[in-house]
Scaffold this motif. Structure first.
Motif, PDB file in Angstrom:
ATOM      1  N   GLY A   1       0.824  -1.194   0.000  1.00  0.00           N
ATOM      2  CA  GLY A   1       0.000   0.000   0.000  1.00  0.00           C
ATOM      3  C   GLY A   1       0.860   1.246   0.000  1.00  0.00           C
ATOM      4  O   GLY A   1       2.094   1.186  -0.086  1.00  0.00           O
ATOM      5  N   VAL A   2       0.218   2.400   0.099  1.00  0.00           N
ATOM      6  CA  VAL A   2       0.929   3.668   0.006  1.00  0.00           C
ATOM      7  C   VAL A   2       0.809   4.447   1.319  1.00  0.00           C
ATOM      8  O   VAL A   2      -0.252   4.500   1.927  1.00  0.00           O
ATOM      9  CB  VAL A   2       0.406   4.511  -1.186  1.00  0.00           C
ATOM     10  N   ALA A   3       1.928   5.008   1.758  1.00  0.00           N
ATOM     11  CA  ALA A   3       1.921   5.835   2.968  1.00  0.00           C
ATOM     12  C   ALA A   3       1.255   7.169   2.657  1.00  0.00           C
ATOM     13  O   ALA A   3       1.552   7.786   1.633  1.00  0.00           O
ATOM     14  CB  ALA A   3       3.345   6.071   3.442  1.00  0.00           C
ATOM     15  N   PRO A   4       0.366   7.643   3.527  1.00  0.00           N
ATOM     16  CA  PRO A   4      -0.287   8.923   3.272  1.00  0.00           C
ATOM     17  C   PRO A   4       0.699  10.068   3.037  1.00  0.00           C
ATOM     18  O   PRO A   4       0.429  10.970   2.227  1.00  0.00           O
ATOM     19  CB  PRO A   4      -1.128   9.145   4.540  1.00  0.00           C
ATOM     20  N   TYR A   5       1.869  10.039   3.702  1.00  0.00           N
ATOM     21  CA  TYR A   5       2.823  11.133   3.513  1.00  0.00           C
ATOM     22  C   TYR A   5       3.352  11.204   2.080  1.00  0.00           C
ATOM     23  O   TYR A   5       3.812  12.254   1.636  1.00  0.00           O
ATOM     24  CB  TYR A   5       3.972  11.056   4.522  1.00  0.00           C
ATOM     25  N   ALA A   6       3.277  10.091   1.346  1.00  0.00           N
ATOM     26  CA  ALA A   6       3.802  10.076  -0.017  1.00  0.00           C
ATOM     27  C   ALA A   6       2.820  10.677  -1.027  1.00  0.00           C
ATOM     28  O   ALA A   6       3.203  10.941  -2.175  1.00  0.00           O
ATOM     29  CB  ALA A   6       4.151   8.652  -0.432  1.00  0.00           C
ATOM     30  N   LEU A   7       1.582  10.887  -0.609  1.00  0.00           N
ATOM     31  CA  LEU A   7       0.578  11.490  -1.489  1.00  0.00           C
ATOM     32  C   LEU A   7       0.121  12.853  -0.995  1.00  0.00           C
ATOM     33  O   LEU A   7      -0.813  13.435  -1.553  1.00  0.00           O
ATOM     34  CB  LEU A   7      -0.645  10.556  -1.614  1.00  0.00           C
ATOM     35  N   ASN A   8       0.792  13.381   0.028  1.00  0.00           N
ATOM     36  CA  ASN A   8       0.374  14.650   0.633  1.00  0.00           C
ATOM     37  C   ASN A   8       0.669  15.811  -0.310  1.00  0.00           C
ATOM     38  O   ASN A   8       1.827  16.042  -0.669  1.00  0.00           O
ATOM     39  CB  ASN A   8       1.115  14.834   1.962  1.00  0.00           C
ATOM     40  N   PRO A   9      -0.357  16.557  -0.727  1.00  0.00           N
ATOM     41  CA  PRO A   9      -0.129  17.611  -1.720  1.00  0.00           C
ATOM     42  C   PRO A   9       0.757  18.751  -1.232  1.00  0.00           C
ATOM     43  O   PRO A   9       1.538  19.310  -2.017  1.00  0.00           O
ATOM     44  CB  PRO A   9      -1.540  18.100  -2.065  1.00  0.00           C
ATOM     45  N   GLU A  10       0.669  19.096   0.063  1.00  0.00           N
ATOM     46  CA  GLU A  10       1.524  20.164   0.584  1.00  0.00           C
ATOM     47  C   GLU A  10       2.994  19.734   0.575  1.00  0.00           C
ATOM     48  O   GLU A  10       3.889  20.511   0.227  1.00  0.00           O
ATOM     49  CB  GLU A  10       1.099  20.552   2.007  1.00  0.00           C
ATOM     50  N   THR A  11       3.239  18.476   0.967  1.00  0.00           N
ATOM     51  CA  THR A  11       4.605  17.960   0.941  1.00  0.00           C
ATOM     52  C   THR A  11       5.131  17.894  -0.485  1.00  0.00           C
ATOM     53  O   THR A  11       6.298  18.196  -0.748  1.00  0.00           O
ATOM     54  CB  THR A  11       4.661  16.558   1.577  1.00  0.00           C
ATOM     55  N   ALA A  12       4.264  17.504  -1.412  1.00  0.00           N
ATOM     56  CA  ALA A  12       4.663  17.409  -2.817  1.00  0.00           C
ATOM     57  C   ALA A  12       5.075  18.774  -3.361  1.00  0.00           C
ATOM     58  O   ALA A  12       6.087  18.902  -4.076  1.00  0.00           O
ATOM     59  CB  ALA A  12       3.525  16.827  -3.646  1.00  0.00           C
ATOM     60  N   GLU A  13       4.311  19.797  -3.012  1.00  0.00           N
ATOM     61  CA  GLU A  13       4.640  21.149  -3.474  1.00  0.00           C
ATOM     62  C   GLU A  13       5.950  21.626  -2.837  1.00  0.00           C
ATOM     63  O   GLU A  13       6.797  22.238  -3.503  1.00  0.00           O
ATOM     64  CB  GLU A  13       3.501  22.114  -3.128  1.00  0.00           C
ATOM     65  N   ARG A  14       6.134  21.319  -1.560  1.00  0.00           N
ATOM     66  CA  ARG A  14       7.366  21.718  -0.880  1.00  0.00           C
ATOM     67  C   ARG A  14       8.579  21.048  -1.517  1.00  0.00           C
ATOM     68  O   ARG A  14       9.609  21.695  -1.748  1.00  0.00           O
ATOM     69  CB  ARG A  14       7.285  21.368   0.607  1.00  0.00           C
ATOM     70  N   LEU A  15       8.462  19.745  -1.797  1.00  0.00           N
ATOM     71  CA  LEU A  15       9.569  19.022  -2.416  1.00  0.00           C
ATOM     72  C   LEU A  15       9.916  19.594  -3.778  1.00  0.00           C
ATOM     73  O   LEU A  15      11.085  19.716  -4.139  1.00  0.00           O
ATOM     74  CB  LEU A  15       9.230  17.532  -2.554  1.00  0.00           C
ATOM     75  N   TRP A  16       8.907  19.970  -4.544  1.00  0.00           N
ATOM     76  CA  TRP A  16       9.128  20.558  -5.878  1.00  0.00           C
ATOM     77  C   TRP A  16       9.962  21.846  -5.753  1.00  0.00           C
ATOM     78  O   TRP A  16      10.934  22.051  -6.488  1.00  0.00           O
ATOM     79  CB  TRP A  16       7.796  20.826  -6.547  1.00  0.00           C
ATOM     80  N   GLU A  17       9.560  22.691  -4.811  1.00  0.00           N
ATOM     81  CA  GLU A  17      10.257  23.959  -4.632  1.00  0.00           C
ATOM     82  C   GLU A  17      11.700  23.727  -4.133  1.00  0.00           C
ATOM     83  O   GLU A  17      12.640  24.386  -4.597  1.00  0.00           O
ATOM     84  CB  GLU A  17       9.498  24.863  -3.645  1.00  0.00           C
ATOM     85  N   VAL A  18      11.860  22.784  -3.210  1.00  0.00           N
ATOM     86  CA  VAL A  18      13.199  22.447  -2.723  1.00  0.00           C
ATOM     87  C   VAL A  18      14.071  21.910  -3.872  1.00  0.00           C
ATOM     88  O   VAL A  18      15.250  22.243  -3.991  1.00  0.00           O
ATOM     89  CB  VAL A  18      13.122  21.429  -1.569  1.00  0.00           C
ATOM     90  N   SER A  19      13.468  21.100  -4.715  1.00  0.00           N
ATOM     91  CA  SER A  19      14.208  20.530  -5.839  1.00  0.00           C
ATOM     92  C   SER A  19      14.645  21.603  -6.819  1.00  0.00           C
ATOM     93  O   SER A  19      15.798  21.586  -7.311  1.00  0.00           O
ATOM     94  CB  SER A  19      13.346  19.487  -6.548  1.00  0.00           C
ATOM     95  N   LEU A  20      13.765  22.531  -7.121  1.00  0.00           N
ATOM     96  CA  LEU A  20      14.110  23.650  -8.011  1.00  0.00           C
ATOM     97  C   LEU A  20      15.259  24.457  -7.427  1.00  0.00           C
ATOM     98  O   LEU A  20      16.222  24.814  -8.134  1.00  0.00           O
ATOM     99  CB  LEU A  20      12.909  24.566  -8.231  1.00  0.00           C
ATOM    100  N   THR A  21      15.191  24.740  -6.116  1.00  0.00           N
ATOM    101  CA  THR A  21      16.243  25.505  -5.455  1.00  0.00           C
ATOM    102  C   THR A  21      17.558  24.742  -5.472  1.00  0.00           C
ATOM    103  O   THR A  21      18.615  25.315  -5.746  1.00  0.00           O
ATOM    104  CB  THR A  21      15.827  25.807  -3.999  1.00  0.00           C
ATOM    105  N   THR A  22      17.500  23.448  -5.179  1.00  0.00           N
ATOM    106  CA  THR A  22      18.699  22.616  -5.166  1.00  0.00           C
ATOM    107  C   THR A  22      19.390  22.609  -6.525  1.00  0.00           C
ATOM    108  O   THR A  22      20.619  22.710  -6.621  1.00  0.00           O
ATOM    109  CB  THR A  22      18.348  21.169  -4.760  1.00  0.00           C
ATOM    110  N   LEU A  23      18.597  22.523  -7.574  1.00  0.00           N
ATOM    111  CA  LEU A  23      19.147  22.476  -8.928  1.00  0.00           C
ATOM    112  C   LEU A  23      19.557  23.861  -9.437  1.00  0.00           C
ATOM    113  O   LEU A  23      20.178  23.959 -10.497  1.00  0.00           O
ATOM    114  CB  LEU A  23      18.137  21.847  -9.897  1.00  0.00           C
ATOM    115  N   GLY A  24      19.184  24.887  -8.685  1.00  0.00           N
ATOM    116  CA  GLY A  24      19.588  26.236  -9.056  1.00  0.00           C
ATOM    117  C   GLY A  24      18.864  26.764 -10.275  1.00  0.00           C
ATOM    118  O   GLY A  24      19.411  27.513 -11.065  1.00  0.00           O
TER     119      GLY A  24
END
Length: 297
Positions: free
Chosen positions: A274-297
């Protein structure tokens, strides 16, 4: 049509014609990536195998009449080179390549290797290919995650293990959680452009992915997660990727997680499925996207 853990990729794609469609399969030179590429090509798709080992990729490409492109996901320069060389639309992007549970290794940027390869490399590839995906007028991104995402959420305070003790399985779990969260946020951002992303667990398959792990460790993990773990063949292991990439049932569907060619249920206590709820959390997903963009510069 109903499928289960024994279904093969050929069974899942039966009746689907991919003539005129173009696909990229990362890690297509071995394991389920090879089977995924073969099945797509047999259905009429123009397939490009993106592989770190170009010679191995070429051998597979020659066999299934596909193209090959060099790609080292741990190198942003390599990702950029593939993106810059791509021309025309892209209908299917299968983010299949990965590394699992190596000793602590860092990229030139100081990033932890599993997160850098499994998430950041694929993130840069997908965002770089956005114009090609948007030009396809109905593209799918397939994010090959794992039940290993249950080992760890994203630890935003120390993604790259600068301060906490490195544990290979926590690093792997975090990177696989990131694969699922990517599908959630990519769909939210890109659905209006006709791009839908889904994530999946392919199942337990004996492939090169386990090269860092002795058989005794595999057995210990199996016993911890509930005794016998059904071992899939590569043909069965590629089935869920092919289902997510091609099934007419998933037209316009994104941001979900699949197992055994079916949408997964929420993980229940004591189960390693099954899937952990934290892996489908939309707020976490948006945060990760922004962190990834920043990390990649």
């Amino acid at each position: 049509m109903s499928f289960d853990k024994t279904s093969t990729a050929d069974e899942v794609i039966a009746g689907v014609d991919l003539t005129g469609k173009r696909a990229i399969v990362t890690g297509g030179a071995s394991g389920i990536g090879t089977e995924t590429a073969r099945v797509l090509a047999n259905a009429g798709a123009e397939v490009t195998i993106a592989a770190r080992d170009v010679n191995a990729g070429q051998r597979v490409a020659d066999e299934i009449k596909a193209h090959v492109a060099p790609l080292d996901l741990s190198s942003q320069a390599s990702v950029k080179a593939l993106v810059d060389a791509w021309e025309g639309p892209l209908h299917i992007l299968i983010n299949n390549a990965g590394v699992m549970a190596p000793p602590l290794t860092r990229t030139a940027e100081g990033w932890e290797l599993q997160f850098a390869t499994n998430h950041l490399g694929h993130f840069a590839l997908a965002t770089g290919l956005y114009p090609a995906l948007a030009a396809a007028d109905g593209a799918r991104i397939v994010s090959v995650a794992s039940s290993g995402h249950l080992f760890s959420p994203i630890v935003f305070d120390d993604i790259h293990f600068q301060w906490r003790e490195y544990t290979p399985w926590l690093g792997y779990g975090q990177s696989k959680t990131a694969n699922i969260l990517f599908a959630v946020e990519a769909t939210r951002r890109w659905a209006d452009a006709g791009i839908f992303a889904n994530a999946l667990h392919p199942g337990s398959i004996a492939t090169n992915l386990q090269r860092h792990m002795p058989e005794s460790e595999l057995e210990r993990l199996r016993s911890e997660v509930g005794g016998s773990m059904f071992r899939k063949t590569p043909a069965q292991g590629a089935a869920t990727s092919i289902y997510v990439a091609t099934s007419p049932e998933l037209d316009g569907v994104g941001g979900k997680y699949f197992e055994d060619s079916n949408e997964a249920k929420t993980r229940q206590p004591g189960e390693f499925s099954g899937v952990a709820p934290y892996a489908l959390n939309p707020e976490t997903a948006e945060r990760l996207w922004e962190v990834s963009l920043t990390t990649l510069g």
